[in-house]
Design a protein around this motif. Structure first.
Motif, PDB file in Angstrom:
ATOM      1  N   ILE A  91       0.841  -1.206   0.000  1.00 48.36           N
ATOM      2  CA  ILE A  91       0.000   0.000   0.000  1.00 48.36           C
ATOM      3  C   ILE A  91       0.869   1.246   0.000  1.00 48.36           C
ATOM      4  CG2 ILE A  91      -1.727   1.305   1.301  1.00 48.36           C
ATOM      5  CD1 ILE A  91      -2.866  -1.367   2.276  1.00 48.36           C
ATOM      6  N   ALA A  92       1.901   1.246   0.824  1.00 46.64           N
ATOM      7  CA  ALA A  92       2.817   2.396   0.870  1.00 46.64           C
ATOM      8  C   ALA A  92       3.459   2.627  -0.492  1.00 46.64           C
ATOM      9  CB  ALA A  92       3.886   2.173   1.932  1.00 46.64           C
ATOM     10  N   ARG A  93       3.844   1.542  -1.165  1.00 43.73           N
ATOM     11  CA  ARG A  93       4.475   1.663  -2.486  1.00 43.73           C
ATOM     12  C   ARG A  93       3.526   2.287  -3.507  1.00 43.73           C
ATOM     13  NH1 ARG A  93       6.103  -3.691  -3.665  1.00 43.73           N
ATOM     14  NH2 ARG A  93       4.108  -4.045  -4.693  1.00 43.73           N
ATOM     15  N   GLU A  94       2.259   1.885  -3.437  1.00 43.43           N
ATOM     16  CA  GLU A  94       1.292   2.425  -4.400  1.00 43.43           C
ATOM     17  C   GLU A  94       0.984   3.893  -4.118  1.00 43.43           C
ATOM     18  OE1 GLU A  94       0.523   0.733  -7.183  1.00 43.43           O
ATOM     19  OE2 GLU A  94       2.056  -0.538  -6.250  1.00 43.43           O
ATOM     20  N   ILE A  95       1.013   4.273  -2.858  1.00 46.07           N
ATOM     21  CA  ILE A  95       0.841   5.693  -2.518  1.00 46.07           C
ATOM     22  C   ILE A  95       1.994   6.502  -3.106  1.00 46.07           C
ATOM     23  CG2 ILE A  95       0.877   7.368  -0.625  1.00 46.07           C
ATOM     24  CD1 ILE A  95      -0.603   5.229   1.073  1.00 46.07           C
ATOM     25  N   ILE A  96       3.217   6.022  -2.923  1.00 49.03           N
ATOM     26  CA  ILE A  96       4.392   6.720  -3.455  1.00 49.03           C
ATOM     27  C   ILE A  96       4.385   6.708  -4.982  1.00 49.03           C
ATOM     28  CG2 ILE A  96       6.902   6.649  -3.645  1.00 49.03           C
ATOM     29  CD1 ILE A  96       5.839   7.818  -1.022  1.00 49.03           C
ATOM     30  N   ARG A  97       3.977   5.608  -5.574  1.00 48.09           N
ATOM     31  CA  ARG A  97       3.894   5.539  -7.034  1.00 48.09           C
ATOM     32  C   ARG A  97       2.957   6.627  -7.569  1.00 48.09           C
ATOM     33  NH1 ARG A  97       4.922   1.106 -10.140  1.00 48.09           N
ATOM     34  NH2 ARG A  97       4.564  -0.306  -8.373  1.00 48.09           N
ATOM     35  N   LYS A  98       1.796   6.728  -6.930  1.00 47.21           N
ATOM     36  CA  LYS A  98       0.820   7.732  -7.363  1.00 47.21           C
ATOM     37  C   LYS A  98       1.347   9.142  -7.117  1.00 47.21           C
ATOM     38  CE  LYS A  98      -3.565   6.995  -7.269  1.00 47.21           C
ATOM     39  NZ  LYS A  98      -4.921   7.288  -7.761  1.00 47.21           N
ATOM     40  N   LYS A  99       2.006   9.344  -5.979  1.00 46.22           N
ATOM     41  CA  LYS A  99       2.565  10.664  -5.670  1.00 46.22           C
ATOM     42  C   LYS A  99       3.598  11.076  -6.722  1.00 46.22           C
ATOM     43  CE  LYS A  99       5.533  13.147  -2.436  1.00 46.22           C
ATOM     44  NZ  LYS A  99       6.207  13.174  -1.137  1.00 46.22           N
ATOM     45  N   ILE A 100       4.505  10.168  -7.046  1.00 48.35           N
ATOM     46  CA  ILE A 100       5.565  10.497  -7.999  1.00 48.35           C
ATOM     47  C   ILE A 100       4.990  10.771  -9.383  1.00 48.35           C
ATOM     48  CG2 ILE A 100       7.569   9.555  -9.219  1.00 48.35           C
ATOM     49  CD1 ILE A 100       8.391   8.215  -6.599  1.00 48.35           C
ATOM     50  N   GLN A 101       4.049   9.929  -9.824  1.00 45.21           N
ATOM     51  CA  GLN A 101       3.453  10.143 -11.141  1.00 45.21           C
ATOM     52  C   GLN A 101       2.743  11.492 -11.212  1.00 45.21           C
ATOM     53  OE1 GLN A 101       3.536   7.956 -14.114  1.00 45.21           O
ATOM     54  NE2 GLN A 101       3.178  10.103 -14.670  1.00 45.21           N
ATOM     55  N   LYS A 102       2.012  11.817 -10.150  1.00 42.06           N
ATOM     56  CA  LYS A 102       1.292  13.091 -10.129  1.00 42.06           C
ATOM     57  C   LYS A 102       2.271  14.263 -10.082  1.00 42.06           C
ATOM     58  CE  LYS A 102      -3.111  14.528  -8.225  1.00 42.06           C
ATOM     59  NZ  LYS A 102      -4.030  14.414  -7.074  1.00 42.06           N
ATOM     60  N   SER A 103       3.356  14.101  -9.356  1.00 44.84           N
ATOM     61  CA  SER A 103       4.373  15.153  -9.276  1.00 44.84           C
ATOM     62  C   SER A 103       4.985  15.412 -10.649  1.00 44.84           C
ATOM     63  CB  SER A 103       5.473  14.763  -8.280  1.00 44.84           C
ATOM     64  OG  SER A 103       4.957  14.603  -6.980  1.00 44.84           O
ATOM     65  N   ILE A 104       5.278  14.339 -11.374  1.00 45.96           N
ATOM     66  CA  ILE A 104       5.829  14.468 -12.723  1.00 45.96           C
ATOM     67  C   ILE A 104       4.828  15.178 -13.635  1.00 45.96           C
ATOM     68  CG2 ILE A 104       6.523  13.176 -14.785  1.00 45.96           C
ATOM     69  CD1 ILE A 104       7.692  11.061 -12.851  1.00 45.96           C
ATOM     70  N   ASP A 105       3.580  14.754 -13.570  1.00 44.00           N
ATOM     71  CA  ASP A 105       2.536  15.351 -14.411  1.00 44.00           C
ATOM     72  C   ASP A 105       2.349  16.826 -14.096  1.00 44.00           C
ATOM     73  OD1 ASP A 105       2.170  12.857 -15.522  1.00 44.00           O
ATOM     74  OD2 ASP A 105       0.380  12.383 -14.343  1.00 44.00           O
ATOM     75  N   LEU A 107       4.581  18.886 -12.804  1.00 44.83           N
ATOM     76  CA  LEU A 107       5.737  19.636 -13.281  1.00 44.83           C
ATOM     77  C   LEU A 107       5.619  19.926 -14.775  1.00 44.83           C
ATOM     78  CD1 LEU A 107       8.926  18.170 -11.538  1.00 44.83           C
ATOM     79  CD2 LEU A 107       7.943  20.443 -11.244  1.00 44.83           C
ATOM     80  N   VAL A 108       5.086  18.976 -15.518  1.00 42.71           N
ATOM     81  CA  VAL A 108       4.870  19.183 -16.958  1.00 42.71           C
ATOM     82  C   VAL A 108       3.936  20.367 -17.191  1.00 42.71           C
ATOM     83  CG1 VAL A 108       3.847  18.183 -19.050  1.00 42.71           C
ATOM     84  CG2 VAL A 108       5.363  16.805 -17.618  1.00 42.71           C
ATOM     85  N   LYS A 109       2.916  20.485 -16.340  1.00 45.28           N
ATOM     86  CA  LYS A 109       1.988  21.620 -16.452  1.00 45.28           C
ATOM     87  C   LYS A 109       2.721  22.946 -16.256  1.00 45.28           C
ATOM     88  CE  LYS A 109      -1.999  19.038 -14.674  1.00 45.28           C
ATOM     89  NZ  LYS A 109      -2.978  18.920 -13.551  1.00 45.28           N
ATOM     90  N   LEU A 110       3.814  22.898 -15.511  1.00 41.99           N
ATOM     91  CA  LEU A 110       4.594  24.102 -15.238  1.00 41.99           C
ATOM     92  C   LEU A 110       5.823  24.199 -16.154  1.00 41.99           C
ATOM     93  CD1 LEU A 110       4.492  23.985 -11.318  1.00 41.99           C
ATOM     94  CD2 LEU A 110       3.026  25.311 -12.851  1.00 41.99           C
ATOM     95  N   ASP A 221       1.530  22.419  -4.554  1.00 40.51           N
ATOM     96  CA  ASP A 221       2.681  23.138  -5.101  1.00 40.51           C
ATOM     97  C   ASP A 221       2.299  23.948  -6.342  1.00 40.51           C
ATOM     98  OD1 ASP A 221       3.993  21.766  -3.109  1.00 40.51           O
ATOM     99  OD2 ASP A 221       4.896  20.294  -4.458  1.00 40.51           O
ATOM    100  N   VAL A 222       1.485  23.357  -7.207  1.00 44.33           N
ATOM    101  CA  VAL A 222       1.027  24.078  -8.404  1.00 44.33           C
ATOM    102  C   VAL A 222       0.194  25.288  -8.001  1.00 44.33           C
ATOM    103  CG1 VAL A 222      -0.437  23.950 -10.458  1.00 44.33           C
ATOM    104  CG2 VAL A 222       1.109  22.069  -9.914  1.00 44.33           C
ATOM    105  N   PHE A 223      -0.695  25.098  -7.032  1.00 38.34           N
ATOM    106  CA  PHE A 223      -1.536  26.191  -6.551  1.00 38.34           C
ATOM    107  C   PHE A 223      -0.684  27.322  -5.979  1.00 38.34           C
ATOM    108  CE2 PHE A 223      -3.955  28.086  -2.972  1.00 38.34           C
ATOM    109  CZ  PHE A 223      -4.978  28.680  -3.702  1.00 38.34           C
ATOM    110  N   VAL A 224       0.334  26.964  -5.200  1.00 44.74           N
ATOM    111  CA  VAL A 224       1.227  27.975  -4.620  1.00 44.74           C
ATOM    112  C   VAL A 224       1.931  28.745  -5.731  1.00 44.74           C
ATOM    113  CG1 VAL A 224       3.370  28.302  -3.309  1.00 44.74           C
ATOM    114  CG2 VAL A 224       1.579  26.799  -2.422  1.00 44.74           C
ATOM    115  N   TYR A 225       2.446  28.038  -6.723  1.00 48.24           N
ATOM    116  CA  TYR A 225       3.113  28.726  -7.839  1.00 48.24           C
ATOM    117  C   TYR A 225       2.153  29.691  -8.538  1.00 48.24           C
ATOM    118  CZ  TYR A 225       5.062  29.713 -12.371  1.00 48.24           C
ATOM    119  OH  TYR A 225       5.506  30.376 -13.488  1.00 48.24           O
TER     120      TYR A 225
END
Length: 281
Positions: A91-105, A107-110, A221-225
């Motif tokens: 479960i922890a791995r899947e949370i981190i997987r989702k976090k990293i994928q969303k973080s990458i996505d 960053l692309v928006k920015l 982070d996107v909202f803050v930017y």
């Protein structure tokens, strides 16, 4: 979720199923979550009336406190959470997987890019190793993220307890608010917020909310930017104190509508459903 935010010095009371705020009245049926910020006068009788109507209360005054209806519900889910601890690494791995994928996505928006080999996550067999990989990714992520800002706004790295610059100050404040938003929703659905899979539970830490917060950090982070980029907040909106740098109360009051809209657009319930499926499968 219907949020009512009261950020001014006033007295609160409940009469005839309505929340009375000076000359304003709000029917209790329109309130799910009540934010009370600053010097607000409220007695225990009023608090009990609000809790009886299943209204949670977030109090912010030199710290945060969440008061919620103490009704035990969904005990079957709590049992499933406990038994799911045997697969906490998964479960922890899947949370981190989702976090990293969303973080990458995000960053692309920015207009920033970062590469990560997700195959490495499949080889992880311990939380310590997982946290090490996540930590290394975070260094690269924040390097790209903070490069978006003018150097007068940030020192270029993540800082907390205390935040060392205005960007980190706003990030930390919003992370904290979102932590309580998520905790409140988890409690509403009957989760035991002290049973978690990525973060360790201690004292009154609602560690399951911290688990799910990871999925939304890059959204914050996107909202803050965007808030800085659109000049809705600027450097002079913050004050430097012994404990760090903090958003001034006057500015906080001005941007509540932006914060509310941001929270309302987050898919918190969808991510809770995703987490529940992992727990129950």
């Amino acid at each position: 979720m219907n949020r009512v935010i009261i950020d001014r010095e006033c007295k609160l009371e409940v009469r005839n199923s309505q929340l009375i705020v000076e000359d304003k009245k709000v029917p209790l049926r329109y309130i799910d979550f009540l934010y009370l910020i600053g010097e607000i006068e409220i007695n225990t009788k009023t608090i009990m009336k609000l809790l009886k109507e299943d209204i949670s209360i977030l109090i912010q005054n030199r710290g945060f406190g969440l008061i919620y209806p103490q009704k035990s519900k969904n005990n079957d889910l709590k049992k499933k959470q406990y038994f799911a601890l045997k697969k906490e690494v998964y479960i922890a791995r899947e949370i981190i997987r989702k976090k990293i994928q969303k973080s990458i996505d995000n960053l692309v928006k920015l207009n920033k890019k970062i590469v990560f080999d997700f195959k490495i996550l499949d080889e992880i067999s311990s939380k310590n190793s997982l946290l090490g990989i996540e930590g290394n990714f975070a260094k690269e992520y924040f390097k790209e993220y903070f490069s978006l800002f003018d150097k007068t706004l940030t020192k270029g790295y993540r800082s907390k307890r205390p935040p060392e610059d205005v960007v980190n100050a706003l990030m930390s404040y919003l992370y904290t608010l979102l932590y309580y938003e998520i905790a409140n929703r988890l409690i509403f659905y009957g989760f035991e917020v002290g049973i978690s899979y990525l973060h360790e539970s201690f004292r009154d830490h609602m560690s399951l909310a911290s688990d799910l917060l990871e999925v939304f950090r890059s959204d914050v982070d996107v909202f803050v930017y965007e808030m800085f980029d659109n000049k809705k907040v600027i450097k002079k909106d913050f004050t430097k104190e012994k404990k760090g740098i903090f958003l001034r109360s006057e500015k906080r009051k001005e941007i509540w509508s932006d914060i509310k809209e941001f929270f309302e657009n987050l898919k918190i319930d969808e991510e809770i459903a995703w987490l529940r499926k992992m727990i129950e499968d």
